[in-house]
Design an enzyme around this catalytic site. Structure first.
Site, PDB file in Angstrom:
ATOM      1  N   TYR A   1       0.835  -1.199   0.000  1.00  0.00           N
ATOM      2  CA  TYR A   1       0.000   0.000   0.000  1.00  0.00           C
ATOM      3  C   TYR A   1       0.875   1.257   0.000  1.00  0.00           C
ATOM      4  CZ  TYR A   1      -3.856   3.139   0.976  1.00  0.00           C
ATOM      5  OH  TYR A   1      -4.775   4.144   0.894  1.00  0.00           O
TER       6      TYR A   1
ATOM      7  N   SER B   1      -6.358   0.980  -4.580  1.00  0.00           N
ATOM      8  CA  SER B   1      -6.484   2.405  -4.323  1.00  0.00           C
ATOM      9  C   SER B   1      -5.101   3.057  -4.441  1.00  0.00           C
ATOM     10  CB  SER B   1      -7.125   2.633  -2.951  1.00  0.00           C
ATOM     11  OG  SER B   1      -7.655   3.906  -2.842  1.00  0.00           O
TER      12      SER B   1
ATOM     13  N   ASP C   1     -17.395   3.787  -8.527  1.00  0.00           N
ATOM     14  CA  ASP C   1     -16.361   4.240  -7.595  1.00  0.00           C
ATOM     15  C   ASP C   1     -16.282   5.762  -7.666  1.00  0.00           C
ATOM     16  OD1 ASP C   1     -14.155   4.745  -6.041  1.00  0.00           O
ATOM     17  OD2 ASP C   1     -12.937   3.137  -6.876  1.00  0.00           O
TER      18      ASP C   1
END
Length: 720
Positions: free
Chosen positions: A492, A572, A656
């Site tokens: 991430y 993301s 989204d």
């Protein structure tokens, strides 16, 4: 924006599925015939337009700008055409259905959350197995449990999910939010908790909001004015805090904060302390740092009192006792501390340490008159209990190395519940006696997964600049270090988010097929405090990519896997991570899985609340240096014609409205136009789905059956 890793809270294993050995050269050639030399994929045509933007004298082409229009028929046709090609490819993988079937079987077991008390009832969430959404139940004493809220009845396809649920202090009223199709725009419904009958009208157009009651009068919530144009992609940047009086129209709601230029912020939150005395307001320009205000609700004419007048630190009220506020802050304490201060003079110069900063990152919760300090030690949990004056009462004994969460309750509670898990241990719920500190098992997971057959190993590898970075790898015991294991490397690296060990049946399925699941704790995250976060932001963002690349090199050099058996995955901000490293080092990976990614770094801030991410990224309009830096790694702008890119499966949702799907659309178009190698570059677009929260179980199963079959097929696995 709150970017979360995509870890599904379901558990189980895929027993009896193991990859076939591909050691024989003849067999390897046969597999390559299936994957690489299959007929060339006929990608849908993607029209190019003559759009050019100029940044500081540099012209940048944007040939797929039209894909940003999520309301156009042309975009809808493009989405349908891409899905037809993608699903056509996936359906031909010989073992895809087998993986889907096994996932379905192994997810079919009862899952129950920790209980919590509201009024005279005890509430808990339960999923019977394959229900698309968890159901909220309640029971009184030892009586029979009854359904309180069942989001599976909210929509036929299970795509309407339950968001936050907030009870008034006496438990007689409840307000809950719902999300339709995964959107961040929510509706809020109020019920009489006893009768479950609606009270007043449904609130609409609520976004990035909690729900916090003021007595039984009403509640505070936050939202933006509905934007002009597309509600999914149009920019929203002035958040406002409102108070909704029960029984009155939403149009009459009182604007509390955020309505003028002086109070203009991208994110505004408001909540009432447990004693009902104080309204706490946080105001943020980005996802890090907040101004902080407090209002005494017991005094009708009380003004807002400023606790922190700048966004240079993260500071929040975690408890109050009379005139004393307890704050958690990283001001002058990058690893966070707890302080207390009198409401009469709450500025930082008057703060007194209650729990001082240590070398480990701290987060704190309260319950039963105690402070529970949860420390992160190399991405794993250590928990200590303090009294409200900061006296150490005890260290909570945890069952293993992993992640413990919960440790939260009301001030008059005598017990609390917490969950312990790690990558190979399904979550177990424990009940803690607050006075004695003794824990006992409250509920063990029913996941049919044998943890004893697996092991987790933490290593510290060296990144490009010499920084030591932790990584945890989980795999079957007896793994042969010969470079043959299919491996997913997950990361991430942003927004102060920490990846601590969690169990997921989706990941267990990969492990049981003989795969390695590796998680790297990259800079940009919060594992080592604010300094670790800042080292992966703005003009230091490349550190994050270098850390991830070094993790891949470690796995290969130490023969856990090989480049042709390595997949990278992230969602993301993690989707940006995957997009950046696959364009920088395409030869290092066989498969790339960017999920709901931020992929156009020159325009991300022009959509929805994207401008609030500038603390981590900076913006292309900021200055020439920042523009050139962003352009240097922006995935959409760094796909080069003729380069052999990994087999790529981009995943996104058409609803989204946090990271708009145009990022993924444009990246897919670039890859399909420029891929110089034989491997597929596909995009999978989930309909009636958003950024990930509330995704129905059925869609989770479909998604990971597709992801795992795509990864294994392109790694050369012929059959399972």
């Amino acid at each position: 924006m709150s970017f979360k890793a995509l870890a599904w809270a379901v558990s189980a294993s895929l027993a009896a599925l193991a990859p076939v050995s591909l050691a024989a050269s003849g067999q390897q050639q046969q597999v390559q015939q299936m994957t690489i030399d299959s007929p060339v994929i006929d990608y849908p045509a993607t029209r190019q337009v003559d759009v050019v933007d100029e940044y500081f004298g540099t012209q940048v082409k944007d040939p797929y700008r039209w894909l940003e229009d999520d309301r156009s028929e042309e975009t809808a046709h493009w989405v349908a055409a891409q899905n037809k090609v993608t699903f056509g490819y996936l359906e031909q993988i010989p073992y895809r259905q087998k993986i889907e079937q096994r996932l379905t079987e192994l997810l079919d077991y009862e899952k129950v959350s920790s209980p919590f008390k509201e009024g005279k009832y005890t509430y808990f969430y339960k999923n019977d197995g394959l229900q698309n959404q968890d159901v909220l139940y309640r029971q009184q004493g030892d009586g029979e449990a009854e359904v309180f809220l069942d989001p599976n009845t909210f929509s036929e396809e299970g795509t309407t999910s339950l968001g936050s649920v907030s009870f008034s202090k006496d438990g007689s009223l409840v307000a809950y939010s719902i999300s339709e199709g995964g959107s961040d725009w929510r509706k809020v419904i109020v019920l009489d908790a006893e009768s479950k009958k609606p009270i007043g009208d449904t609130l609409v157009d609520v976004k990035f909001s909690g729900i916090s009651w003021r007595g039984n009068e009403g509640f505070y919530y936050s939202s933006y004015d509905k934007p002009e144009g597309s509600e999914l992609s149009a920019k929203t940047d002035q958040h406002k805090l409102y108070f909704h009086q029960l029984g009155t129209p939403q149009a009459d709601d009182e604007l509390i904060f955020g309505g003028n230029e002086a109070e203009r912020h991208r994110y505004v939150s408001g909540y009432v302390t447990e004693d009902g005395r104080y309204l706490v307001i946080g105001a943020m320009e980005s996802t890090s740092g907040n101004k902080l205000y407090v209002q005494d609700l017991t005094k009708p004419e009380a003004k807002l009192v400023t606790v922190q007048d700048h966004t240079g630190a993260d500071t929040w009220v975690i408890a109050s006792q009379g005139d004393t506020l307890y704050l958690e802050t990283n001001l002058e304490a990058p690893n966070t501390r707890v302080v207390k201060v009198n409401i009469a003079a709450p500025q930082a110069s008057n703060w007194v340490d209650v729990i001082a900063e240590t070398q480990h990152v701290l987060s704190t919760a309260t319950a039963g008159g105690s402070l529970f300090a949860q420390y992160m030690v190399d991405a794993t949990s250590q928990v200590k209990q303090f009294d409200m004056n900061g006296k150490l009462l005890r260290t909570i004994e945890l069952p293993d190395i992993g992640s413990a969460s919960g440790f939260r309750g009301k001030q008059d509670d005598s017990e609390l519940y917490y969950t312990f898990t790690n990558y190979k241990t399904p979550g177990t719920i424990y009940k803690l006696d607050i006075n004695s500190g003794k824990s006992q098992v409250y509920r063990k997971s029913e996941a049919p997964f044998d943890s004893d057959k697996f092991e987790s190993e933490q290593v510290f590898y060296t990144s490009k600049d010499g920084t030591k970075v932790p990584m945890i790898m989980t795999y079957k015991k007896g793994l042969k270090r010969d470079g043959s294991a299919p491996t997913i490397l997950y990361g991430y690296g942003g927004f102060d988010v920490s990846l601590t060990p969690w169990f997921s049946s989706v990941r267990a399925a990969w492990l049981d097929m003989g795969g390695i699941f590796a998680v790297a704790n990259l800079r940009g995250g919060g594992e080592y405090g604010k300094a670790w976060h800042d080292a992966g932001t703005k003009l230091q963002k490349q550190n994050v990519f270098d850390d991830f690349i070094a993790a891949a090199e470690y796995l290969i050099e130490n023969k856990y896997t090989a480049a042709n058996k390595l997949a990278i995955e992230g969602g993301s901000n993690g989707g940006l991570l995957v997009g950046a490293v696959m364009t920088q080092r395409p030869e290092l990976f066989r498969v790339a899985l960017p999920q709901v990614g931020v992929l156009d770094m020159l325009r991300y801030h022009t959509f929805t609340a994207g401008a609030g991410w500038a603390y981590d990224y900076g913006t292309a309009e900021q200055n020439k240096e920042m523009f050139e830096y962003l352009k240097g790694y922006s995935p959409v702008h760094n796909v080069k014609a003729g380069v052999h890119y990994p087999a790529t499966l981009i995943t996104t949702g058409d609803h989204d409205d946090r990271v708009v799907p145009a990022h993924s659309y444009k990246f897919a178009a670039e890859l399909q136009a420029k891929q110089g190698g034989p491997l597929p570059t596909l995009i999978r677009i989930e309909t009636d789905a958003g950024h990930g929260a509330g995704t129905p179980t059925s869609k989770v199963i479909d998604l990971y059956a597709d992801i795992y079959s795509f990864a294994l097929f392109n790694m050369g696995v012929e059959e399972l």
